[in-house]
Design an enzyme around this catalytic site. Structure first.
Site, mmCIF file in Angstrom:
data_model
loop_
_atom_site.group_PDB
_atom_site.id
_atom_site.type_symbol
_atom_site.label_atom_id
_atom_site.label_comp_id
_atom_site.label_asym_id
_atom_site.label_seq_id
_atom_site.Cartn_x
_atom_site.Cartn_y
_atom_site.Cartn_z
ATOM 1 N N HIS A 24 0.870 -1.176 0.000
ATOM 2 C CA HIS A 24 0.000 0.000 0.000
ATOM 3 C C HIS A 24 0.900 1.216 0.000
ATOM 4 C CE1 HIS A 24 -3.605 2.378 0.700
ATOM 5 N NE2 HIS A 24 -2.782 3.169 1.351
ATOM 6 N N CYS A 25 0.768 2.046 -1.020
ATOM 7 C CA CYS A 25 1.649 3.202 -1.156
ATOM 8 C C CYS A 25 0.966 4.429 -0.557
ATOM 9 C CB CYS A 25 1.982 3.442 -2.627
ATOM 10 S SG CYS A 25 3.102 4.827 -2.853
ATOM 11 N N VAL A 26 1.551 4.977 0.513
ATOM 12 C CA VAL A 26 0.951 6.155 1.149
ATOM 13 C C VAL A 26 1.136 7.401 0.274
ATOM 14 C CG1 VAL A 26 1.119 5.329 3.521
ATOM 15 C CG2 VAL A 26 3.039 6.558 2.510
ATOM 16 N N ASN A 75 -2.937 4.634 -2.536
ATOM 17 C CA ASN A 75 -3.605 3.510 -3.200
ATOM 18 C C ASN A 75 -2.726 2.273 -3.019
ATOM 19 O OD1 ASN A 75 -5.451 2.127 -4.706
ATOM 20 N ND2 ASN A 75 -4.931 3.094 -6.664
#
Ligand SMILES: [Zn+2]
Ligand SMILES: [Zn+2]
Length: 142
Positions: free
Chosen positions: A67-69, A73
């Site tokens: 999960h890329c902050v 997304n």
């Protein structure tokens, strides 16, 4: 910017009750990390091989990477190509900015004739300005 937006808005491969059948056929189970007929305890779908539940988005994602902050997304099967191009263009942009900054500072130093000056050190000795003197932390011109 385009790849950042694509990466943020593209569905990474969210697994729902209605689409889980197609994801279940995508990869075979290895019987070690991914067991057949395992239900996700949170979203209650059958977990396809190579999927993982994202606790931030609160759903299971097909071929989950992370999960890329930064893009807010998940990075999964359907947006990882945009993510990789985004990382490449971001790196290229950072390199471009570094080159422009060095070129600009070099121009400022050359136009100001700083390199033609001299300074007197603590012992009263006069020295010609050289590049190490210019880039040191504390520069005080008298
Ligand atoms: Zn889940
Ligand atoms: Zn997520």
């Amino acid at each position: 910017m385009g790849f950042f937006i694509l990466c943020s808005v593209t569905n990474p491969g969210t697994i729902t009750q209605s689409n889980q059948e197609s994801f279940l056929k995508a990869y075979g189970y290895d019987g070690v990390m991914f067991q057949k007929s395992t239900l996700c305890p949170t979203c209650n779908v059958e977990k396809p091989a190579r999927s993982k539940h994202c606790s931030v988005c609160n759903n299971c994602v097909h071929r989950f990477d992370h999960h890329c902050v930064w893009v807010n997304n998940c990075i999964g099967a359907f947006n990882i190509r945009y993510f990789l191009v985004y990382l490449f263009t971001l790196t290229a942009m950072a390199a471009n900015l570094a080159i422009i900054t060095v070129a600009f500072l070099t121009k400022v130093v050359l136009l100001s004739n700083m390199m033609l000056g001299s300074y007197i050190d603590d012992q009263g000795q006069e020295h010609a300005v050289e590049i190490l003197f210019l880039i040191q932390e504390k520069v005080t011109f008298a």
